[in-house]
Design a protein around this motif. Structure first.
Motif, PDB file in Angstrom:
ATOM      1  N   ARG A 106      32.300  51.597  76.402  1.00 18.16           N
ATOM      2  CA  ARG A 106      31.974  50.215  76.770  1.00 18.16           C
ATOM      3  C   ARG A 106      32.197  49.920  78.244  1.00 18.16           C
ATOM      4  NH1 ARG A 106      35.315  46.975  72.881  1.00 18.16           N
ATOM      5  NH2 ARG A 106      35.236  48.256  71.049  1.00 18.16           N
ATOM      6  N   GLY A 107      32.542  50.943  79.004  1.00 20.02           N
ATOM      7  CA  GLY A 107      32.731  50.738  80.441  1.00 20.02           C
ATOM      8  C   GLY A 107      33.930  49.855  80.767  1.00 20.02           C
ATOM      9  N   VAL A 108      35.012  50.032  80.004  1.00 15.33           N
ATOM     10  CA  VAL A 108      36.218  49.226  80.218  1.00 15.33           C
ATOM     11  C   VAL A 108      37.251  50.072  80.971  1.00 15.33           C
ATOM     12  CG1 VAL A 108      38.128  48.111  78.997  1.00 15.33           C
ATOM     13  CG2 VAL A 108      35.818  47.891  78.128  1.00 15.33           C
ATOM     14  N   SER A 109      37.966  49.450  81.894  1.00 12.12           N
ATOM     15  CA  SER A 109      38.902  50.214  82.720  1.00 12.12           C
ATOM     16  C   SER A 109      40.176  50.582  81.950  1.00 12.12           C
ATOM     17  CB  SER A 109      39.287  49.412  83.954  1.00 12.12           C
ATOM     18  OG  SER A 109      40.115  48.350  83.566  1.00 12.12           O
ATOM     19  N   ARG A 110      40.898  51.613  82.490  1.00 11.20           N
ATOM     20  CA  ARG A 110      42.141  52.071  81.848  1.00 11.20           C
ATOM     21  C   ARG A 110      43.220  50.977  81.785  1.00 11.20           C
ATOM     22  NH1 ARG A 110      42.142  57.949  81.069  1.00 11.20           N
ATOM     23  NH2 ARG A 110      40.079  57.993  80.170  1.00 11.20           N
ATOM     24  N   ASP A 111      43.247  50.081  82.776  1.00  9.88           N
ATOM     25  CA  ASP A 111      44.261  48.992  82.726  1.00  9.88           C
ATOM     26  C   ASP A 111      44.096  48.167  81.472  1.00  9.88           C
ATOM     27  OD1 ASP A 111      44.048  49.609  85.358  1.00  9.88           O
ATOM     28  OD2 ASP A 111      43.619  47.541  86.023  1.00  9.88           O
ATOM     29  N   LYS A 112      42.831  47.938  81.148  1.00 10.79           N
ATOM     30  CA  LYS A 112      42.542  47.107  79.969  1.00 10.79           C
ATOM     31  C   LYS A 112      43.018  47.814  78.706  1.00 10.79           C
ATOM     32  CE  LYS A 112      39.847  43.584  81.572  1.00 10.79           C
ATOM     33  NZ  LYS A 112      38.408  43.592  81.701  1.00 10.79           N
ATOM     34  N   VAL A 113      42.895  49.149  78.695  1.00 11.35           N
ATOM     35  CA  VAL A 113      43.360  49.903  77.528  1.00 11.35           C
ATOM     36  C   VAL A 113      44.864  49.693  77.380  1.00 11.35           C
ATOM     37  CG1 VAL A 113      43.588  52.187  76.476  1.00 11.35           C
ATOM     38  CG2 VAL A 113      41.535  51.635  77.799  1.00 11.35           C
ATOM     39  N   ASN A 114      45.574  49.793  78.504  1.00  8.38           N
ATOM     40  CA  ASN A 114      47.026  49.612  78.446  1.00  8.38           C
ATOM     41  C   ASN A 114      47.415  48.205  77.983  1.00  8.38           C
ATOM     42  OD1 ASN A 114      47.551  52.234  79.136  1.00  8.38           O
ATOM     43  ND2 ASN A 114      47.497  51.809  81.340  1.00  8.38           N
ATOM     44  N   GLN A 115      46.637  47.228  78.441  1.00  7.60           N
ATOM     45  CA  GLN A 115      46.892  45.841  78.028  1.00  7.60           C
ATOM     46  C   GLN A 115      46.730  45.678  76.519  1.00  7.60           C
ATOM     47  OE1 GLN A 115      44.207  43.012  79.800  1.00  7.60           O
ATOM     48  NE2 GLN A 115      45.414  42.911  81.659  1.00  7.60           N
ATOM     49  N   ALA A 116      45.657  46.280  76.009  1.00  4.74           N
ATOM     50  CA  ALA A 116      45.371  46.166  74.574  1.00  4.74           C
ATOM     51  C   ALA A 116      46.456  46.867  73.749  1.00  4.74           C
ATOM     52  CB  ALA A 116      43.993  46.751  74.259  1.00  4.74           C
ATOM     53  N   ILE A 117      46.935  47.989  74.272  1.00  3.38           N
ATOM     54  CA  ILE A 117      47.999  48.740  73.588  1.00  3.38           C
ATOM     55  C   ILE A 117      49.260  47.885  73.475  1.00  3.38           C
ATOM     56  CG2 ILE A 117      49.635  50.667  73.922  1.00  3.38           C
ATOM     57  CD1 ILE A 117      47.192  52.264  75.046  1.00  3.38           C
ATOM     58  N   LYS A 118      49.551  47.197  74.555  1.00  3.34           N
ATOM     59  CA  LYS A 118      50.723  46.328  74.591  1.00  3.34           C
ATOM     60  C   LYS A 118      50.567  45.171  73.605  1.00  3.34           C
ATOM     61  CE  LYS A 118      53.590  45.535  78.579  1.00  3.34           C
ATOM     62  NZ  LYS A 118      53.455  45.203  80.013  1.00  3.34           N
ATOM     63  N   LEU A 119      49.401  44.559  73.683  1.00  2.96           N
ATOM     64  CA  LEU A 119      49.107  43.401  72.849  1.00  2.96           C
ATOM     65  C   LEU A 119      49.248  43.756  71.361  1.00  2.96           C
ATOM     66  CD1 LEU A 119      48.136  40.591  73.748  1.00  2.96           C
ATOM     67  CD2 LEU A 119      45.803  41.335  73.272  1.00  2.96           C
ATOM     68  N   ALA A 120      48.733  44.922  70.996  1.00  2.00           N
ATOM     69  CA  ALA A 120      48.744  45.324  69.586  1.00  2.00           C
ATOM     70  C   ALA A 120      50.080  45.962  69.185  1.00  2.00           C
ATOM     71  CB  ALA A 120      47.603  46.290  69.308  1.00  2.00           C
ATOM     72  N   ASN A 121      50.932  46.205  70.195  1.00  2.00           N
ATOM     73  CA  ASN A 121      52.262  46.728  69.920  1.00  2.00           C
ATOM     74  C   ASN A 121      52.202  48.100  69.234  1.00  2.00           C
ATOM     75  OD1 ASN A 121      55.000  46.610  69.976  1.00  2.00           O
ATOM     76  ND2 ASN A 121      55.214  45.088  68.334  1.00  2.00           N
ATOM     77  N   ILE A 122      51.457  49.014  69.853  1.00  2.00           N
ATOM     78  CA  ILE A 122      51.279  50.335  69.246  1.00  2.00           C
ATOM     79  C   ILE A 122      51.731  51.463  70.181  1.00  2.00           C
ATOM     80  CG2 ILE A 122      49.454  49.787  67.577  1.00  2.00           C
ATOM     81  CD1 ILE A 122      47.395  50.546  69.705  1.00  2.00           C
ATOM     82  N   GLU A 123      52.594  51.124  71.156  1.00  3.80           N
ATOM     83  CA  GLU A 123      53.034  52.132  72.133  1.00  3.80           C
ATOM     84  C   GLU A 123      53.596  53.385  71.476  1.00  3.80           C
ATOM     85  OE1 GLU A 123      53.889  48.878  72.504  1.00  3.80           O
ATOM     86  OE2 GLU A 123      53.819  48.315  74.633  1.00  3.80           O
TER      87      GLU A 123
END
Ligand code: ADP
Ligand code: MG
Length: 240
Positions: A106-123
């Motif tokens: 989807r052409g989304v940057s890596r920062d956004k991936v990290n944000q989503a990981i945090k939001l979903a609490n799946i670290e």
């Protein structure tokens, strides 16, 4: 005037003899957090899968941000973040690989991936294969995927299914905070969830919409009755 983000006209889906969605017309607007509420088999997933462009309607039309997705299927996918029912695809990838792959598509940057990981609490499960995760974690990975890019329409099919009570609470507060610039559409068979998180309830039964509005508006037609009683009367199910 709030923006109309999704418009559905006379939408029908039949699977042979079963008519899962019967001639539904609805609009969803910016700022709304909508619960598609109804017992199992009411047609919630079928409706969402058509809006997401996963299923084609037998009849009717869907407009996403003003444009028909029949004439431009990609347009819908570019504007809707979607958590489908069940587990994410690509079960043999690790969580991190899966999210990076979806981001790349989807052409989304890596920062956004990290944000989503945090939001979903799946670290803590990033290096685990998706197929080895509990149902609750799989839902959260699916959720992370749906919020990777900040799209104007977020659609979550039973977002709290399989989560324990604490995780349910966390997910509900996330949804409530997701932002006023969007429309968020969730499906649920849980009354309490619709009541707690949503500012509009679309009550479905056997493929039809049997009530639509704020909780207050729906209840005002049934003076003295509780939401449980109204839900049971209209949808024929206590909603657990
Ligand atoms: P909900 O999400 O509200 O539980 P669904 O949209 O999954 O409801 O199902 C609506 C109806 O359509 C049900 O009667 C279900 O059995 C039927 N249905 C759903 N998917 C299929 C399918 N692929 N083939 C045949 N029938 C289906
Ligand atoms: Mg469903």
């Amino acid at each position: 005037m709030p923006k109309e983000l999704v418009k559905i006209e006379n939408l029908t889906k039949d699977y042979g003899r079963i008519v899962a969605v019967k001639n539904i017309s609805l609009d969803f607007n910016e700022g709304e957090i909508v619960a598609l509420l109804g017992p199992n088999g009411a047609g919630k997933s079928t409706l969402m899968n058509m809006i997401a462009g996963y299923l084609s309607p037998s009849n009717g039309e869907i407009f996403v941000c003003g444009k028909s997705i029949k004439s431009d299927p990609l347009w819908g996918k570019e504007h809707i973040g979607f958590l489908p029912e069940g587990a994410p695809l690509y079960a043999d990838l690790t969580v991190k690989q899966f999210l990076n792959y979806m981001a790349e598509l989807r052409g989304v940057s890596r920062d956004k991936v990290n944000q989503a990981i945090k939001l979903a609490n799946i670290e803590e499960v990033l290096d685990q294969k998706v197929e080895t995760l509990s149902k609750g974690y799989q839902r959260r990975v699916g959720f992370a995927q749906s919020v990777l890019d900040d799209l104007p329409i977020l659609m979550l099919d039973e977002p709290t299914d399989g989560l324990d009570p604490n995780q349910k609470k966390h997910m509900r507060s996330l949804i409530a905070k997701m932002g006023k610039k969007k429309v968020i559409i969730i499906s649920t068979h849980l009354l309490e969830e619709a009541e707690e998180v949503c500012n509009r309830i679309v009550l479905m039964k056997q493929g039809e919409v049997v009530a639509d509005g704020t909780l207050k508006k729906i209840l005002s037609k049934y003076k003295g009755k509780t939401l449980e009683e109204v839900f049971f009367k209209l949808a024929g199910d206590k909603g657990e």
